[in-house]
Write an enzyme that holds these catalytic residues in place. Structure first.
Site, PDB file in Angstrom:
ATOM      1  N   ARG A 273       1.156  -0.889   0.044  1.00  0.00           N
ATOM      2  CA  ARG A 273       0.027  -0.267  -0.320  1.00  0.00           C
ATOM      3  C   ARG A 273       0.871   1.582   0.193  1.00  0.00           C
ATOM      4  O   ARG A 273       2.021   1.838   0.762  1.00  0.00           O
ATOM      5  CB  ARG A 273      -1.269   0.075   1.143  1.00  0.00           C
ATOM      6  CG  ARG A 273      -2.157   0.970   1.109  1.00  0.00           C
ATOM      7  CD  ARG A 273      -2.794   0.803   2.325  1.00  0.00           C
ATOM      8  NE  ARG A 273      -3.527  -0.548   2.872  1.00  0.00           N
ATOM      9  CZ  ARG A 273      -5.043  -0.810   2.249  1.00  0.00           C
ATOM     10  NH1 ARG A 273      -5.507   0.281   1.557  1.00  0.00           N
ATOM     11  NH2 ARG A 273      -5.153  -1.543   2.886  1.00  0.00           N
ATOM     12  N   GLU A 345      -5.607  -8.511  -3.490  1.00  0.00           N
ATOM     13  CA  GLU A 345      -6.273  -8.138  -4.401  1.00  0.00           C
ATOM     14  C   GLU A 345      -4.873  -8.103  -4.649  1.00  0.00           C
ATOM     15  O   GLU A 345      -4.105  -7.213  -4.772  1.00  0.00           O
ATOM     16  CB  GLU A 345      -6.873  -7.213  -3.594  1.00  0.00           C
ATOM     17  CG  GLU A 345      -7.515  -6.368  -4.752  1.00  0.00           C
ATOM     18  CD  GLU A 345      -7.787  -5.246  -5.110  1.00  0.00           C
ATOM     19  OE1 GLU A 345      -8.295  -4.610  -5.852  1.00  0.00           O
ATOM     20  OE2 GLU A 345      -8.660  -4.499  -3.814  1.00  0.00           O
ATOM     21  N   SER A 348      -8.332  -6.180 -10.348  1.00  0.00           N
ATOM     22  CA  SER A 348      -9.648  -5.975 -10.117  1.00  0.00           C
ATOM     23  C   SER A 348     -10.184  -6.242 -11.710  1.00  0.00           C
ATOM     24  O   SER A 348      -9.467  -5.051 -12.571  1.00  0.00           O
ATOM     25  CB  SER A 348     -10.371  -5.685  -8.709  1.00  0.00           C
ATOM     26  OG  SER A 348      -9.947  -4.027  -9.650  1.00  0.00           O
ATOM     27  N   ARG A 385       2.452  -4.138  -6.941  1.00  0.00           N
ATOM     28  CA  ARG A 385       2.028  -4.439  -6.081  1.00  0.00           C
ATOM     29  C   ARG A 385       1.930  -6.295  -6.367  1.00  0.00           C
ATOM     30  O   ARG A 385       2.157  -7.369  -5.329  1.00  0.00           O
ATOM     31  CB  ARG A 385       0.560  -4.603  -5.737  1.00  0.00           C
ATOM     32  CG  ARG A 385       0.194  -5.282  -4.445  1.00  0.00           C
ATOM     33  CD  ARG A 385      -0.843  -5.089  -3.865  1.00  0.00           C
ATOM     34  NE  ARG A 385      -1.329  -4.026  -3.300  1.00  0.00           N
ATOM     35  CZ  ARG A 385      -2.753  -3.598  -2.510  1.00  0.00           C
ATOM     36  NH1 ARG A 385      -4.136  -4.574  -2.952  1.00  0.00           N
ATOM     37  NH2 ARG A 385      -3.084  -1.924  -2.683  1.00  0.00           N
TER      38      ARG A 385
END
Length: 421
Positions: A273, A345, A348, A385
Protein backbone atom coordinates in the site's frame (compact mmCIF):
# COMPACT_ATOMS: atom_id res chain seq x y z
CA UNK A 1 -25.11 8.57 -13.79
CA UNK A 2 -27.96 6.11 -14.16
CA UNK A 3 -30.60 6.37 -16.90
CA UNK A 4 -33.20 8.98 -15.82
CA UNK A 5 -35.87 6.89 -17.57
CA UNK A 6 -35.01 3.95 -15.29
CA UNK A 7 -35.39 6.21 -12.26
CA UNK A 8 -38.87 7.27 -13.37
CA UNK A 9 -40.09 3.89 -14.58
CA UNK A 10 -38.61 1.58 -11.94
CA UNK A 11 -37.65 3.56 -8.82
CA UNK A 12 -37.99 0.46 -6.64
CA UNK A 13 -35.17 -1.23 -8.59
CA UNK A 14 -32.99 1.80 -7.94
CA UNK A 15 -33.93 1.74 -4.25
CA UNK A 16 -33.01 -1.97 -3.99
CA UNK A 17 -29.65 -1.28 -5.61
CA UNK A 18 -28.91 1.57 -3.20
CA UNK A 19 -29.97 -0.61 -0.27
CA UNK A 20 -27.72 -3.48 -1.40
CA UNK A 21 -24.80 -1.05 -1.53
CA UNK A 22 -25.57 0.39 1.89
CA UNK A 23 -26.09 3.74 0.16
CA UNK A 24 -28.84 6.28 0.74
CA UNK A 25 -32.28 5.02 -0.30
CA UNK A 26 -33.69 8.50 0.38
CA UNK A 27 -31.54 9.79 -2.47
CA UNK A 28 -33.93 8.06 -4.87
CA UNK A 29 -36.94 10.02 -3.62
CA UNK A 30 -34.92 13.23 -3.70
CA UNK A 31 -33.93 12.56 -7.32
CA UNK A 32 -37.54 11.82 -8.29
CA UNK A 33 -38.66 15.12 -6.75
CA UNK A 34 -35.86 16.97 -8.53
CA UNK A 35 -36.82 15.28 -11.81
CA UNK A 36 -40.46 16.30 -11.37
CA UNK A 37 -39.42 19.89 -10.63
CA UNK A 38 -37.12 19.89 -13.65
CA UNK A 39 -39.84 18.71 -16.02
CA UNK A 40 -42.29 21.26 -14.59
CA UNK A 41 -39.74 24.01 -15.14
CA UNK A 42 -39.19 22.85 -18.73
CA UNK A 43 -42.93 22.87 -19.38
CA UNK A 44 -43.31 26.38 -17.95
CA UNK A 45 -40.39 27.69 -20.03
CA UNK A 46 -41.62 26.07 -23.25
CA UNK A 47 -45.16 27.36 -22.68
CA UNK A 48 -43.97 30.90 -22.12
CA UNK A 49 -41.57 30.67 -25.07
CA UNK A 50 -44.39 29.52 -27.36
CA UNK A 51 -46.54 32.36 -26.06
CA UNK A 52 -43.68 34.77 -26.73
CA UNK A 53 -43.27 33.53 -30.30
CA UNK A 54 -47.00 33.83 -30.97
CA UNK A 55 -47.02 37.32 -29.48
CA UNK A 56 -44.10 38.30 -31.72
CA UNK A 57 -46.14 37.38 -34.78
CA UNK A 58 -49.04 39.49 -33.49
CA UNK A 59 -46.72 42.44 -33.07
CA UNK A 60 -45.40 42.07 -36.61
CA UNK A 61 -48.92 41.94 -38.07
CA UNK A 62 -50.58 44.55 -35.81
CA UNK A 63 -51.71 47.98 -37.06
CA UNK A 64 -49.39 50.85 -36.20
CA UNK A 65 -51.69 52.25 -33.53
CA UNK A 66 -51.70 48.92 -31.59
CA UNK A 67 -47.99 48.17 -31.77
CA UNK A 68 -46.86 50.33 -28.86
CA UNK A 69 -49.10 48.47 -26.40
CA UNK A 70 -48.16 45.09 -27.85
CA UNK A 71 -44.43 45.89 -27.68
CA UNK A 72 -44.84 46.80 -24.01
CA UNK A 73 -46.54 43.45 -23.43
CA UNK A 74 -43.72 41.72 -25.32
CA UNK A 75 -41.15 43.23 -22.94
CA UNK A 76 -43.03 41.91 -19.93
CA UNK A 77 -43.35 38.50 -21.57
CA UNK A 78 -39.63 38.52 -22.36
CA UNK A 79 -38.85 39.04 -18.67
CA UNK A 80 -41.08 36.08 -17.78
CA UNK A 81 -39.30 33.92 -20.35
CA UNK A 82 -35.89 34.89 -18.94
CA UNK A 83 -37.11 34.06 -15.45
CA UNK A 84 -38.47 30.72 -16.60
CA UNK A 85 -35.18 29.97 -18.37
CA UNK A 86 -33.27 30.63 -15.15
CA UNK A 87 -35.71 28.45 -13.19
CA UNK A 88 -35.13 25.66 -15.71
CA UNK A 89 -31.35 26.02 -15.44
CA UNK A 90 -31.55 25.91 -11.64
CA UNK A 91 -33.85 22.87 -11.78
CA UNK A 92 -31.43 21.15 -14.18
CA UNK A 93 -28.55 21.77 -11.78
CA UNK A 94 -30.53 20.47 -8.78
CA UNK A 95 -31.51 17.35 -10.72
CA UNK A 96 -27.92 16.72 -11.83
CA UNK A 97 -26.72 17.06 -8.24
CA UNK A 98 -29.46 14.72 -7.00
CA UNK A 99 -28.53 12.13 -9.64
CA UNK A 100 -24.91 12.19 -8.48
CA UNK A 101 -26.07 10.76 -5.16
CA UNK A 102 -27.32 7.60 -6.88
CA UNK A 103 -24.69 4.98 -7.60
CA UNK A 104 -24.68 2.59 -10.53
CA UNK A 105 -27.34 -0.11 -10.53
CA UNK A 106 -25.80 -3.38 -9.38
CA UNK A 107 -26.14 -6.31 -11.75
CA UNK A 108 -28.39 -9.20 -10.75
CA UNK A 109 -26.42 -11.76 -8.78
CA UNK A 110 -24.00 -9.35 -7.13
CA UNK A 111 -23.88 -10.30 -3.44
CA UNK A 112 -25.35 -7.69 -1.07
CA UNK A 113 -23.43 -6.46 1.94
CA UNK A 114 -20.04 -4.97 2.68
CA UNK A 115 -16.33 -5.71 2.35
CA UNK A 116 -16.52 -9.14 4.01
CA UNK A 117 -19.62 -10.36 2.17
CA UNK A 118 -17.92 -11.29 -1.11
CA UNK A 119 -18.53 -14.66 -2.77
CA UNK A 120 -15.53 -16.81 -3.72
CA UNK A 121 -16.03 -18.02 -7.28
CA UNK A 122 -12.93 -20.24 -7.47
CA UNK A 123 -9.48 -20.92 -6.04
CA UNK A 124 -6.75 -21.79 -8.53
CA UNK A 125 -3.27 -23.25 -8.06
CA UNK A 126 -1.48 -24.85 -5.13
CA UNK A 127 -0.42 -22.58 -2.32
CA UNK A 128 3.37 -22.56 -2.03
CA UNK A 129 4.86 -24.73 0.73
CA UNK A 130 8.36 -24.26 2.11
CA UNK A 131 10.69 -26.46 4.18
CA UNK A 132 12.20 -23.28 5.64
CA UNK A 133 10.86 -20.12 7.27
CA UNK A 134 9.77 -17.92 4.33
CA UNK A 135 10.84 -14.30 4.22
CA UNK A 136 8.41 -11.51 3.43
CA UNK A 137 8.73 -9.56 0.19
CA UNK A 138 10.55 -6.61 1.76
CA UNK A 139 13.23 -8.79 3.36
CA UNK A 140 13.70 -10.62 0.06
CA UNK A 141 13.76 -7.33 -1.80
CA UNK A 142 16.47 -5.98 0.50
CA UNK A 143 18.58 -9.12 0.10
CA UNK A 144 18.30 -8.85 -3.68
CA UNK A 145 18.99 -5.13 -3.67
CA UNK A 146 15.57 -4.78 -5.31
CA UNK A 147 13.59 -2.60 -2.89
CA UNK A 148 14.86 0.36 -0.85
CA UNK A 149 12.18 1.69 1.47
CA UNK A 150 14.62 3.56 3.72
CA UNK A 151 15.82 5.91 1.01
CA UNK A 152 12.31 6.20 -0.42
CA UNK A 153 11.17 7.51 2.93
CA UNK A 154 14.20 9.80 3.20
CA UNK A 155 13.49 11.35 -0.19
CA UNK A 156 9.67 11.47 -0.25
CA UNK A 157 8.24 10.32 3.09
CA UNK A 158 6.32 7.30 4.30
CA UNK A 159 4.95 4.80 1.76
CA UNK A 160 7.48 5.76 -0.89
CA UNK A 161 10.26 3.48 -2.14
CA UNK A 162 12.93 2.91 -4.74
CA UNK A 163 12.91 -0.14 -6.97
CA UNK A 164 16.53 -0.75 -7.94
CA UNK A 165 18.54 -3.35 -9.80
CA UNK A 166 16.56 -6.53 -10.31
CA UNK A 167 13.52 -4.88 -8.66
CA UNK A 168 13.32 -2.22 -11.36
CA UNK A 169 14.00 -4.82 -14.06
CA UNK A 170 11.31 -7.15 -12.70
CA UNK A 171 8.69 -4.43 -12.75
CA UNK A 172 9.55 -3.47 -16.32
CA UNK A 173 9.52 -7.14 -17.33
CA UNK A 174 6.10 -7.60 -15.77
CA UNK A 175 4.71 -4.49 -17.42
CA UNK A 176 6.13 -5.45 -20.82
CA UNK A 177 4.70 -8.96 -20.52
CA UNK A 178 1.30 -7.42 -19.80
CA UNK A 179 1.68 -5.02 -22.72
CA UNK A 180 2.49 -7.89 -25.08
CA UNK A 181 -0.53 -9.84 -23.82
CA UNK A 182 -2.73 -6.79 -24.34
CA UNK A 183 -1.43 -6.35 -27.89
CA UNK A 184 -2.17 -10.03 -28.61
CA UNK A 185 -5.74 -9.43 -27.45
CA UNK A 186 -6.22 -6.44 -29.75
CA UNK A 187 -5.77 -3.59 -27.27
CA UNK A 188 -4.33 -0.29 -28.49
CA UNK A 189 -1.51 0.82 -26.16
CA UNK A 190 -1.64 4.36 -24.74
CA UNK A 191 0.70 6.19 -22.41
CA UNK A 192 -1.79 8.42 -20.66
CA UNK A 193 -1.69 11.79 -18.88
CA UNK A 194 -1.57 11.44 -15.12
CA UNK A 195 -3.08 14.88 -14.51
CA UNK A 196 -6.72 15.35 -15.50
CA UNK A 197 -9.39 18.04 -15.32
CA UNK A 198 -12.06 17.96 -12.60
CA UNK A 199 -14.84 17.16 -15.08
CA UNK A 200 -13.01 14.03 -16.22
CA UNK A 201 -12.34 12.87 -12.66
CA UNK A 202 -15.98 13.63 -11.79
CA UNK A 203 -17.22 11.86 -14.90
CA UNK A 204 -15.54 8.60 -13.98
CA UNK A 205 -17.08 8.67 -10.51
CA UNK A 206 -13.92 9.18 -8.45
CA UNK A 207 -14.93 12.40 -6.71
CA UNK A 208 -17.50 10.76 -4.45
CA UNK A 209 -16.91 8.91 -1.20
CA UNK A 210 -13.20 8.34 -1.94
CA UNK A 211 -12.33 11.89 -2.93
CA UNK A 212 -9.88 12.09 -0.04
CA UNK A 213 -7.76 9.38 -1.71
CA UNK A 214 -6.89 11.68 -4.61
CA UNK A 215 -4.07 14.21 -4.88
CA UNK A 216 -5.33 17.62 -6.01
CA UNK A 217 -3.28 20.53 -7.36
CA UNK A 218 -5.41 23.60 -6.54
CA UNK A 219 -3.17 26.10 -8.34
CA UNK A 220 -3.75 24.23 -11.60
CA UNK A 221 -7.20 22.80 -10.85
CA UNK A 222 -5.99 19.34 -11.85
CA UNK A 223 -6.08 15.92 -10.20
CA UNK A 224 -3.36 13.27 -10.13
CA UNK A 225 -4.88 9.98 -11.25
CA UNK A 226 -4.83 6.83 -9.16
CA UNK A 227 -5.41 4.75 -12.29
CA UNK A 228 -5.19 5.37 -16.02
CA UNK A 229 -8.86 4.33 -16.11
CA UNK A 230 -9.65 8.01 -15.57
CA UNK A 231 -7.75 9.28 -18.60
CA UNK A 232 -8.88 6.32 -20.71
CA UNK A 233 -12.52 7.02 -19.85
CA UNK A 234 -12.05 10.67 -20.75
CA UNK A 235 -10.29 9.85 -24.02
CA UNK A 236 -13.60 9.69 -25.91
CA UNK A 237 -15.58 12.18 -23.80
CA UNK A 238 -18.31 13.99 -25.78
CA UNK A 239 -17.77 11.75 -28.82
CA UNK A 240 -19.96 9.45 -30.89
CA UNK A 241 -18.11 6.16 -31.42
CA UNK A 242 -18.34 3.67 -34.24
CA UNK A 243 -18.71 0.24 -32.62
CA UNK A 244 -19.85 -1.40 -35.84
CA UNK A 245 -16.70 -3.50 -35.99
CA UNK A 246 -16.66 -4.32 -32.29
CA UNK A 247 -15.46 -2.88 -29.02
CA UNK A 248 -12.73 -0.27 -28.68
CA UNK A 249 -10.03 -1.67 -26.39
CA UNK A 250 -7.16 0.33 -24.89
CA UNK A 251 -4.24 -0.55 -22.63
CA UNK A 252 -3.04 2.44 -20.63
CA UNK A 253 0.47 2.46 -19.13
CA UNK A 254 0.91 5.08 -16.42
CA UNK A 255 2.29 5.96 -13.05
CA UNK A 256 -0.50 6.16 -10.48
CA UNK A 257 -0.83 8.18 -7.29
CA UNK A 258 -2.98 7.56 -4.21
CA UNK A 259 -3.01 9.40 -0.93
CA UNK A 260 -4.06 6.26 0.96
CA UNK A 261 -6.05 8.46 3.33
CA UNK A 262 -7.81 6.40 5.95
CA UNK A 263 -5.28 3.56 5.73
CA UNK A 264 -3.19 4.73 8.67
CA UNK A 265 -1.44 1.74 10.23
CA UNK A 266 -2.43 -0.65 7.39
CA UNK A 267 0.23 -2.41 5.31
CA UNK A 268 2.94 0.00 6.36
CA UNK A 269 5.65 -2.57 5.64
CA UNK A 270 6.80 -3.00 2.08
CA UNK A 271 5.12 -2.06 -1.18
CA UNK A 272 1.58 -3.37 -0.76
CA UNK A 273 0.00 0.00 0.00
CA UNK A 274 2.04 2.89 -1.36
CA UNK A 275 1.50 6.38 -2.75
CA UNK A 276 3.05 5.82 -6.19
CA UNK A 277 3.17 2.79 -8.48
CA UNK A 278 3.02 1.76 -12.11
CA UNK A 279 0.11 0.01 -13.76
CA UNK A 280 -1.09 -1.30 -17.10
CA UNK A 281 -4.85 -0.86 -17.24
CA UNK A 282 -7.24 -2.37 -19.78
CA UNK A 283 -10.20 -0.20 -20.75
CA UNK A 284 -13.07 -1.06 -23.08
CA UNK A 285 -15.87 0.87 -24.78
CA UNK A 286 -18.56 -1.52 -26.00
CA UNK A 287 -22.31 -1.89 -26.41
CA UNK A 288 -24.38 -2.49 -23.27
CA UNK A 289 -25.49 -5.87 -24.66
CA UNK A 290 -21.88 -7.08 -24.91
CA UNK A 291 -20.65 -5.67 -21.59
CA UNK A 292 -21.04 -8.76 -19.42
CA UNK A 293 -19.30 -11.01 -21.97
CA UNK A 294 -16.51 -8.44 -22.23
CA UNK A 295 -16.20 -8.46 -18.45
CA UNK A 296 -15.55 -12.21 -18.50
CA UNK A 297 -12.91 -11.71 -21.20
CA UNK A 298 -11.05 -9.14 -19.09
CA UNK A 299 -11.12 -11.50 -16.13
CA UNK A 300 -9.77 -14.28 -18.34
CA UNK A 301 -6.77 -12.16 -19.37
CA UNK A 302 -6.01 -11.45 -15.71
CA UNK A 303 -6.28 -15.09 -14.68
CA UNK A 304 -3.97 -16.17 -17.50
CA UNK A 305 -1.33 -13.74 -16.19
CA UNK A 306 -1.70 -15.14 -12.67
CA UNK A 307 -1.38 -18.73 -13.84
CA UNK A 308 1.60 -18.04 -16.09
CA UNK A 309 3.39 -16.24 -13.26
CA UNK A 310 2.96 -19.34 -11.11
CA UNK A 311 0.77 -17.65 -8.52
CA UNK A 312 -1.94 -19.28 -6.44
CA UNK A 313 -5.04 -17.11 -6.50
CA UNK A 314 -8.77 -16.84 -5.97
CA UNK A 315 -11.47 -14.90 -7.80
CA UNK A 316 -14.15 -13.18 -5.75
CA UNK A 317 -17.43 -11.53 -6.70
CA UNK A 318 -17.24 -8.28 -4.74
CA UNK A 319 -20.25 -7.43 -2.58
CA UNK A 320 -22.39 -4.43 -3.55
CA UNK A 321 -21.31 -2.34 -0.58
CA UNK A 322 -17.65 -2.70 -1.56
CA UNK A 323 -18.13 -1.52 -5.15
CA UNK A 324 -17.08 1.90 -6.31
CA UNK A 325 -19.97 4.15 -7.27
CA UNK A 326 -19.40 3.52 -11.00
CA UNK A 327 -19.13 -0.26 -10.92
CA UNK A 328 -22.18 -2.45 -11.44
CA UNK A 329 -20.11 -5.58 -10.80
CA UNK A 330 -16.47 -6.14 -9.86
CA UNK A 331 -14.34 -9.25 -9.76
CA UNK A 332 -11.20 -9.19 -7.63
CA UNK A 333 -8.29 -11.53 -8.26
CA UNK A 334 -6.36 -12.14 -5.05
CA UNK A 335 -3.00 -13.90 -4.91
CA UNK A 336 -1.80 -15.99 -1.99
CA UNK A 337 0.88 -14.17 0.02
CA UNK A 338 2.70 -16.82 2.05
CA UNK A 339 4.01 -14.71 4.95
CA UNK A 340 0.58 -13.20 5.49
CA UNK A 341 -1.13 -16.59 5.22
CA UNK A 342 -3.84 -14.83 3.25
CA UNK A 343 -5.08 -13.88 -0.17
CA UNK A 344 -4.39 -10.26 -1.08
CA UNK A 345 -5.92 -8.34 -3.97
CA UNK A 346 -3.58 -7.92 -6.90
CA UNK A 347 -6.06 -6.88 -9.55
CA UNK A 348 -9.72 -6.27 -10.26
CA UNK A 349 -12.01 -5.76 -13.22
CA UNK A 350 -15.22 -3.72 -13.21
CA UNK A 351 -18.24 -3.47 -15.47
CA UNK A 352 -19.43 0.14 -15.25
CA UNK A 353 -22.30 -0.38 -17.73
CA UNK A 354 -23.36 3.04 -19.09
CA UNK A 355 -22.75 4.97 -15.84
CA UNK A 356 -19.47 6.66 -16.80
CA UNK A 357 -20.46 7.12 -20.44
CA UNK A 358 -23.60 9.05 -19.47
CA UNK A 359 -21.54 11.41 -17.34
CA UNK A 360 -18.87 11.86 -20.00
CA UNK A 361 -21.18 12.05 -23.02
CA UNK A 362 -19.77 8.96 -24.78
CA UNK A 363 -22.25 7.49 -27.24
CA UNK A 364 -22.43 5.16 -30.22
CA UNK A 365 -24.78 5.26 -33.18
CA UNK A 366 -27.09 2.32 -33.77
CA UNK A 367 -28.34 0.89 -37.04
CA UNK A 368 -31.44 3.09 -36.70
CA UNK A 369 -29.23 6.17 -36.68
CA UNK A 370 -30.00 7.02 -33.06
CA UNK A 371 -27.27 7.49 -30.48
CA UNK A 372 -27.11 5.92 -27.03
CA UNK A 373 -24.54 5.66 -24.23
CA UNK A 374 -21.85 3.00 -24.53
CA UNK A 375 -20.77 0.66 -21.75
CA UNK A 376 -17.30 1.01 -20.21
CA UNK A 377 -15.20 -1.63 -18.46
CA UNK A 378 -11.77 -1.65 -16.87
CA UNK A 379 -9.29 -4.14 -15.47
CA UNK A 380 -5.65 -4.14 -14.37
CA UNK A 381 -3.25 -6.44 -16.22
CA UNK A 382 -0.10 -5.67 -14.22
CA UNK A 383 0.95 -3.39 -11.41
CA UNK A 384 3.82 -2.92 -8.94
CA UNK A 385 2.02 -4.78 -6.15
CA UNK A 386 2.29 -8.02 -8.11
CA UNK A 387 5.99 -8.12 -7.16
CA UNK A 388 4.91 -8.91 -3.59
CA UNK A 389 3.35 -12.24 -4.57
CA UNK A 390 6.05 -13.07 -7.15
CA UNK A 391 8.92 -12.58 -4.70
CA UNK A 392 7.28 -14.46 -1.85
CA UNK A 393 5.91 -17.33 -3.93
CA UNK A 394 9.13 -18.09 -5.81
CA UNK A 395 11.67 -17.54 -3.02
CA UNK A 396 14.32 -20.09 -2.05
CA UNK A 397 15.99 -20.76 1.27
CA UNK A 398 19.16 -18.81 0.40
CA UNK A 399 17.14 -15.66 -0.35
CA UNK A 400 17.23 -16.11 -4.12
CA UNK A 401 14.09 -15.99 -6.23
CA UNK A 402 13.25 -18.19 -9.21
CA UNK A 403 12.13 -15.97 -12.08
CA UNK A 404 8.81 -17.10 -13.60
CA UNK A 405 9.52 -18.53 -17.03
CA UNK A 406 7.28 -16.02 -18.85
CA UNK A 407 9.37 -13.13 -17.50
CA UNK A 408 12.79 -14.52 -18.46
CA UNK A 409 12.77 -13.29 -22.08
CA UNK A 410 12.38 -9.74 -20.73
CA UNK A 411 15.36 -10.23 -18.39
CA UNK A 412 17.91 -11.51 -20.88
CA UNK A 413 17.16 -15.12 -19.99
CA UNK A 414 17.83 -14.69 -16.26
CA UNK A 415 16.29 -17.62 -14.40
CA UNK A 416 17.25 -16.86 -10.79
CA UNK A 417 17.73 -13.57 -8.97
CA UNK A 418 20.42 -13.96 -6.29
CA UNK A 419 21.15 -11.92 -3.17
CA UNK A 420 23.74 -9.17 -3.45
CA UNK A 421 24.57 -9.47 0.24
Amino acid sequence: MIDPALLRENPDLVRRSQEARGASVEAVSAALEADSAKRAAITRFETLRAEQNAHGKRVAQAPKEEKAALVAEAKGLSEQVKGAQQEQNDADARFAEAMKQIQNIVIDGVPPGGEDDFVTLREVGDRPAFDFEPRDHLEIGELLGAIDMTRGTKVSGARFYFLRGIGARLELALMNLALDRALEAGFVPLITPTLVKPEIMEGTGFLGAHKDEIYYLPDDDLYLTGTSEVALAGYHADEILDLGEGALRYAGWSTCYRREAGSYGKDTRGIIRVHQFNKLEMFVHTTPDDAEAEHERLLGYQERMMTDLGLSYRVIDTAAGDLGSSAARKFDVEAWVPTQDAYRELTSTSNCTTFQARRLGIRSRGEDGKTSPVATLNGTLATTRWLVAILETHQQEDGSVVIPEVLRPYLGGLDVATPIR
